[in-house]
Design an enzyme around this catalytic site. Structure first.
Site, mmCIF file in Angstrom:
data_model
loop_
_atom_site.group_PDB
_atom_site.id
_atom_site.type_symbol
_atom_site.label_atom_id
_atom_site.label_comp_id
_atom_site.label_asym_id
_atom_site.label_seq_id
_atom_site.Cartn_x
_atom_site.Cartn_y
_atom_site.Cartn_z
ATOM 1 N N HIS A 157 -15.973 19.617 8.360
ATOM 2 C CA HIS A 157 -15.267 18.342 8.223
ATOM 3 C C HIS A 157 -14.393 18.337 6.972
ATOM 4 O O HIS A 157 -13.223 17.961 7.004
ATOM 5 C CB HIS A 157 -16.305 17.215 8.168
ATOM 6 C CG HIS A 157 -15.705 15.857 7.975
ATOM 7 N ND1 HIS A 157 -15.622 15.255 6.742
ATOM 8 C CD2 HIS A 157 -15.135 15.014 8.862
ATOM 9 C CE1 HIS A 157 -15.040 14.080 6.886
ATOM 10 N NE2 HIS A 157 -14.726 13.905 8.155
ATOM 11 N N CYS A 183 23.291 8.566 -3.356
ATOM 12 C CA CYS A 183 22.677 9.224 -4.507
ATOM 13 C C CYS A 183 21.492 8.443 -5.047
ATOM 14 O O CYS A 183 20.961 8.750 -6.096
ATOM 15 C CB CYS A 183 23.696 9.491 -5.601
ATOM 16 S SG CYS A 183 24.420 7.997 -6.279
ATOM 17 N N MET A 196 -16.645 10.505 16.758
ATOM 18 C CA MET A 196 -17.679 10.033 17.669
ATOM 19 C C MET A 196 -18.494 11.235 18.117
ATOM 20 O O MET A 196 -17.971 12.135 18.758
ATOM 21 C CB MET A 196 -17.026 9.319 18.838
ATOM 22 C CG MET A 196 -16.392 8.033 18.351
ATOM 23 S SD MET A 196 -15.158 7.357 19.454
ATOM 24 C CE MET A 196 -13.705 8.247 18.964
ATOM 25 N N ARG A 203 -7.439 22.815 21.568
ATOM 26 C CA ARG A 203 -6.473 21.799 21.125
ATOM 27 C C ARG A 203 -5.534 22.463 20.134
ATOM 28 O O ARG A 203 -5.850 23.510 19.569
ATOM 29 C CB ARG A 203 -7.184 20.617 20.472
ATOM 30 C CG ARG A 203 -7.945 21.021 19.234
ATOM 31 C CD ARG A 203 -8.673 19.849 18.615
ATOM 32 N NE ARG A 203 -9.606 20.359 17.619
ATOM 33 C CZ ARG A 203 -10.694 19.751 17.204
ATOM 34 N NH1 ARG A 203 -11.013 18.567 17.703
ATOM 35 N NH2 ARG A 203 -11.477 20.267 16.296
ATOM 36 N N LYS A 209 -9.369 15.845 24.491
ATOM 37 C CA LYS A 209 -10.393 16.820 24.857
ATOM 38 C C LYS A 209 -10.468 16.956 26.374
ATOM 39 O O LYS A 209 -10.460 18.069 26.919
ATOM 40 C CB LYS A 209 -11.739 16.362 24.278
ATOM 41 C CG LYS A 209 -12.791 17.434 24.236
ATOM 42 C CD LYS A 209 -14.091 16.881 23.631
ATOM 43 C CE LYS A 209 -14.047 16.797 22.117
ATOM 44 N NZ LYS A 209 -15.220 16.092 21.551
ATOM 45 N N TYR A 212 26.865 13.426 3.190
ATOM 46 C CA TYR A 212 25.825 14.162 2.470
ATOM 47 C C TYR A 212 24.804 13.192 1.895
ATOM 48 O O TYR A 212 25.061 11.996 1.779
ATOM 49 C CB TYR A 212 26.426 15.018 1.353
ATOM 50 C CG TYR A 212 27.029 14.216 0.215
ATOM 51 C CD1 TYR A 212 26.249 13.818 -0.874
ATOM 52 C CD2 TYR A 212 28.369 13.833 0.229
ATOM 53 C CE1 TYR A 212 26.790 13.063 -1.900
ATOM 54 C CE2 TYR A 212 28.917 13.077 -0.792
ATOM 55 C CZ TYR A 212 28.118 12.696 -1.861
ATOM 56 O OH TYR A 212 28.641 11.947 -2.872
ATOM 57 N N GLY A 230 -14.963 14.633 14.102
ATOM 58 C CA GLY A 230 -16.273 14.064 13.803
ATOM 59 C C GLY A 230 -16.389 12.570 13.980
ATOM 60 O O GLY A 230 -17.377 11.975 13.575
ATOM 61 N N ARG A 232 -19.462 13.801 25.532
ATOM 62 C CA ARG A 232 -18.526 14.069 24.440
ATOM 63 C C ARG A 232 -17.409 13.032 24.412
ATOM 64 O O ARG A 232 -16.779 12.764 25.423
ATOM 65 C CB ARG A 232 -17.889 15.460 24.615
ATOM 66 C CG ARG A 232 -18.841 16.507 25.093
ATOM 67 C CD ARG A 232 -18.149 17.815 25.427
ATOM 68 N NE ARG A 232 -17.540 18.453 24.280
ATOM 69 C CZ ARG A 232 -16.772 19.537 24.381
ATOM 70 N NH1 ARG A 232 -16.465 20.047 25.572
ATOM 71 N NH2 ARG A 232 -16.264 20.077 23.302
ATOM 72 N N SER A 240 29.807 6.727 -2.894
ATOM 73 C CA SER A 240 28.429 7.204 -2.962
ATOM 74 C C SER A 240 27.536 5.972 -3.060
ATOM 75 O O SER A 240 27.700 5.153 -3.970
ATOM 76 C CB SER A 240 28.238 8.112 -4.174
ATOM 77 O OG SER A 240 26.890 8.530 -4.229
#
Ligand code: ADP
Ligand code: MG
Ligand code: MG
Length: 962
Positions: A506, A903, A150, A383, A70, A923, A148, A139, A835
């Site tokens: 909230h 796999c 603090m 933000r 903030k 892969y 929410g 703040r 594999s």
């Protein structure tokens, strides 16, 4: 059912708060945890010269660690010369030092006072001055936003004298008294941790007395009396007067913010969101601006685009003549931001321009707070906005198309969970229509977090947690509105429903963050937490009743609705995944046993089948008898006959897969499980045999069944039992299975190979491009593979010769026991591909059985921190991963073009995919539903590696220059 009240769960008692107040004066030390002690001790040790306080015009957005999110953004907006009320920031370091030492660090308070003088000059008012007072807010603001967590205290600096002066100055006693009563209330509840209810009761009584619905309609005299009553409550509950001294108010508020870092709800939230506990929070002291100075004033919270749908319009709510939290608290019905363009067009234009500018500057959609004080706009916060999965995808694509970010950044901004969401269930359209026709569509609210969920109603967080987490029931948590104390229940619930609150409430924020479907602000619904029932449109639902919420549309239904998987055709998602494909190096294949799975996988973008489990097909009812006959056969002739019956079935299975995957590789694993899995359970058989024997002895001819028939049945069962007994193993998973079974019963695997190649020839004739890969499971010794390969290539050649066709194919093996990884070089002599079967490889490397572990000791291990993660969900890189890396290296030593994939289930896990990328696999193969996620995760892995390499190259260059 217990109801939670703020007072019973408050994290600090008044006594503790008083202790904190003392600590703030540095007269008493409190204990601190190691975590907090570590960092500040290090930084604070750098001497008395520490800078604990910054002015808004001394910082910028890069200083999040020190100034909190903030504060850093307030500083950044100040730097951009946006209208930000001036203020100062007490650093996170100061918080950590405070928590470690139990008091403000040396010189911090003096620095606050010096900075305050400068803020006073910037604002042109003086703190505590009765003539033209500066009021401030206090703040909290940690590095990561914790909605929410603090709470903010507004209007600090008021006392009777200052209030009188301000009244004279503004000529608005109602406004001043409203600000004053808010200060006492917020100071009481936030700083001193008093419960909210006594204050709210006073307000409710006054509203009733005056016959008004809103606090805003109470007049100046009423509010003056409310303030006095608040002060009496304050005194009665804290045993001390409400502090009259503005500086004392500020000091206590700062200490309270610091302390709240270690409050239970802050800790719970950090645990849930995976935020470190040693970051600390900064405190912002900011000049107050007032949205409650009449109709030309107001306050609002918006996102610069719609964060639910991703659409382009500014989205949010505002209220005229209101202050601070009024908008998010949902106390009054808010207006949509679009209405501001009519109500205050000039302000709206200025505001919209600032929104655009912020988006450009941050290259990201913003969540902003603003206040209008008598026709002047002020920015109070910005933000990066939290968003739903749908919005995350669309916003990333749109921002890239608008050239605010690159395509690579767009891909990186979308998280695997976001993509996963698109593969999650929605309500079945028919079921939804039926529910509507029945009149079960009981209400509509705000659609704040998309997705559909059904479950039973729970009226508080503890119940939701008990039922959802402990009893594994599907729960919908319903509340009038949610508070930070409710997060544990929300996490355990499938969906959230509230009667109050807006898009930025909230409930909405938390639901979006954790991907829970949510409908909030169902104003028509009355939620009675005491009686544990909700009433809407004449219907009453009680706790435990089933309900369905659709967070995409905002609809609420009584009863349970069927869900379906949504269409995977959202254009933004397809665009984004298309971009992801351009960045990834790993191929993404799928594990599929049936053509319909293969088709789905292909439509999701799979580039091959990495695993077909042929034995799954044996379980079907029309095949199982033949499979059993084959297993029980005493001589080869009988067995061959059974196999011959099975052959066409398998051929059809494989042909279906080849057709579905036309042009793409299909890896078919030959039979793997121990044969007893296809036979009835030993104990059941034993029971049946005994029963039949008894009945025969008693001549009980079972509803007309003849004796001869019963004897025949008994003979068959006895034979079966004997076979099962003969096949019994102590540890079947380590017994006759995998390649060992193939070697033991060569005619079986021959049949499978014949089926594969006959199918391939049939398909090739149809014009389908087939690329079969024959895969041998569980190899441990290279000579196993050699024998198997000779046998099977012989059969393959035979078929191809019979059919006069050429089909290119590959022959390979799974690597799923440690020995195979160790001797991979020799195995690669006979295998063209590997594999990794990481499910078995994890079991055999750890020497634990997954079934036993996951239902047993694994939880304990993770609880005790012996294992940090479930190794069956996320690849154990330090152990199993080392074996894989070794196998890759050794295998490619012998055969440089060795094709290597995975796999196991890990093939769909993003962290494991990143690892597979780094060790050079070709892969990953995962379940069809994970394919889109894997495509994104593979792109993330490639982009992360590219970034790391660029960074390394950069530092090398830098070093050379030096
Ligand atoms: P949160 O982190 O819970 O959003 P904030 O610190 O943003 O808490 O503050 C809560 C509310 O108070 C917000 O609506 C914010 O805009 C308002 N507010 C905070 N500081 C001031 C101020 N100096 N002037 C006017 N309103 C403020
Ligand atoms: Mg808050
Ligand atoms: Mg805020």
């Amino acid at each position: 059912m217990p109801t939670r009240t703020r007072s019973s769960t408050a994290t600090r008692t008044p006594a503790k708060a008083a202790k904190a107040a003392k600590a703030a004066k540095g007269t008493r030390a409190t204990k601190s945890t190691k975590a907090q002690a570590a960092k500040p001790a290090a930084r604070a040790a750098s001497g008395g010269g520490a800078k604990w306080v910054y002015l808004f015009n001394e910082g910028d957005a890069s200083m999040r660690d020190l100034l909190g999110g903030k504060g850093a953004n307030l500083a950044e907006m100040t730097r951009l010369e946006l209208p930000v009320p001036p203020g100062l920031i007490v650093t996170t370091d100061a918080c950590n030092a405070y928590l470690a030492a139990g008091g403000f660090p040396d010189t911090m308070w003096q620095q606050v006072l010096v900075a305050l003088k400068k803020v006073e000059r910037q604002a042109g008012k003086r703190f505590g001055d009765a003539k033209d007072p500066l009021l401030v807010s206090c703040r909290s603001g940690a590095k990561f936003s914790m909605p929410g967590m603090m709470d903010t205290v507004l209007n600090i600096g008021l006392n009777d004298k200052v209030a009188a002066g301000l009244t004279e100055l503004t000529g608005d006693a109602r406004f001043v008294n409203d600000a004053y009563r808010r200060l006492v209330q917020m100071f009481g509840t936030v700083v001193m941790n008093l419960p909210d209810e006594p204050f709210e009761e006073v307000l409710a009584a006054w509203r009733a007395k005056r016959g008004v619905a809103n606090d805003a309609d109470l007049d100046a005299a009423d509010l003056r009396e409310v303030t006095d009553e608040f002060k009496r409550i304050f005194k009665a509950r804290t045993k001390s007067e409400f502090p009259d001294d503005p500086l004392e108010q500020m000091r206590l508020a700062i200490a309270a913010v610091f302390n709240s870092w270690n409050g239970k709800r802050a800790i719970d939230y950090r645990n849930a969101a995976g935020i470190a506990h040693d970051l600390g929070t900064a405190v912002n002291i900011q000049t107050m601006v007032f949205g409650n100075m009449g109709a030309g004033s107001g306050t609002g919270v918006v996102t610069t685009r719609n964060v639910t749908s991703g659409e382009r319009d500014i989205e949010g709510d505002y209220l005229t003549n209101a202050q601070g939290e009024d908008v998010v608290a949902g106390i009054r019905e808010t207006k949509r931001i679009a209405a501001l363009s009519e109500e205050m067009p000039k302000i709206y234009r200025e505001f919209a321009a600032i929104c655009k500018r912020l988006e450009k500057h941050y290259r990201e959609v913003q969540d902003v707070e603003f206040t209008i004080e008598r026709g002047k706009l002020w920015m109070l916060q910005t933000r990066d906005a939290k968003r739903s999965a749908v919005a995350a995808v669309r916003l990333a694509v749109d921002l890239a198309n608008e050239k605010l970010i690159t395509r690579a950044e767009a891909v990186q901004r979308v998280k695997p969970e976001h993509v996963d969401y698109f593969l999650h269930p929605q309500f079945d359209p028919q079921d939804r229509a039926a529910a509507k026709a029945r009149g079960d569509a009981i209400a509509t609210g705000l659609n704040v977090s998309p997705g559909a969920a059904s479950g039973i109603l729970a009226f508080d967080a503890d119940t939701a947690e008990q039922w959802g987490l402990k009893e594994k029931k599907a729960v919908i948590m319903v509340r009038p509105e949610t508070k930070p104390d409710d997060v544990h229940g929300m996490l355990a619930a499938r969906g959230i429903l509230t009667s109050r609150g807006g898009r930025t409430s909230h409930a909405a924020l938390v639901a979006r963050q954790f991907g829970k479907p949510a409908v909030v602000g169902v104003l028509a619904m009355d939620v009675d937490v005491e009686k544990r029932q909700l009433t809407v449109g004449g219907r009453t639902l009680r706790e435990g009743d089933p309900v369905s919420v659709d967070g995409t549309t905002g609809e609420v239904f009584a009863g349970e609705l069927k869900t379906v998987v949504p269409d995977f055709k959202e254009p933004h998602l397809l665009t984004l995944l298309g971009w992801a494909d351009t960045f990834r190096r790993l191929g993404v294949w799928a594990n599929a046993d049936y053509p319909r799975d293969a088709e789905r996988a292909r439509s999701y973008g799979a580039e091959g089948i990495g695993l077909t489990r042929t034995e799954h097909m044996f379980f079907e009812t029309d095949r199982l008898p033949h499979v059993q006959r084959m297993i029980l056969a005493r001589d080869e002739a009988v067995r061959d006959q059974a196999l011959a019956t099975l052959l066409p079935f398998q051929r059809d299975d494989f042909a279906g897969l080849f057709r579905a995957m036309d042009g793409l590789p299909v890896t078919i694993r030959l039979i793997d499980p121990p044969l007893h899995e296809f036979l009835p359970a030993h104990d059941d058989l034993q029971k049946t045999v005994t029963e039949l024997e008894t009945r025969l002895r008693l001549r009980d001819d079972d509803g007309g069944k003849s004796k001869a028939a019963m004897e025949a049945e008994l003979a068959a069962k006895r034979e079966m039992l004997q076979a099962v007994e003969g096949m019994r193993e102590q540890n079947p998973m380590l017994g006759l299975r995998g390649v060992r079974l193939g070697i033991h019963m060569p005619s079986l695997v021959r049949m499978q190979v014949r089926a594969i190649f006959e199918a391939a020839c049939i398909c090739a004739k149809e014009g389908v491009k087939v690329k079969p890969k024959i895969m041998i499971p569980l190899t441990a010794v290279s000579s196993e593979l050699k024998i198997e390969r000779d046998l099977l290539e012989d059969e393959a050649k035979k078929v191809l010769k019979e059919q006069r066709q050429r089909i290119p194919y590959q022959f390979g093996t799974m690597i799923e026991v440690p020995r195979a990884a160790v001797v991979a070089e020799r195995i690669a002599e006979y295998a063209e591909f590997f594999s990794f079967g990481t499910n078995d490889l994890t079991q055999t490397t750890f020497g634990i059985s997954r079934d036993d572990a996951e239902t047993g000791f694994l939880t304990e291990y993770m609880g005790k921190g012996i294992l940090l993660r479930n190794p069956f969900a996320t690849l154990d890189q330090g152990g199993v991963g080392v074996l894989m890396e070794m196998a890759v290296r050794l295998g490619r030593t012998r055969r440089p073009d060795l094709n290597i994939g995975i796999c196991g289930e890990h093939g769909g896990d993003p962290a494991s995919i990143d690892f597979c990328h780094r060790i050079g696999l070709d892969y990953v193969s995962c379940s069809p539903f994970r394919v889109p996620v894997a495509r994104l995760a593979a792109a993330h892995a490639a982009l992360a590696q590219a970034a790391a390499e660029a960074k390394a190259a950069g530092t090398k260059k830098g070093a050379r220059r030096r």
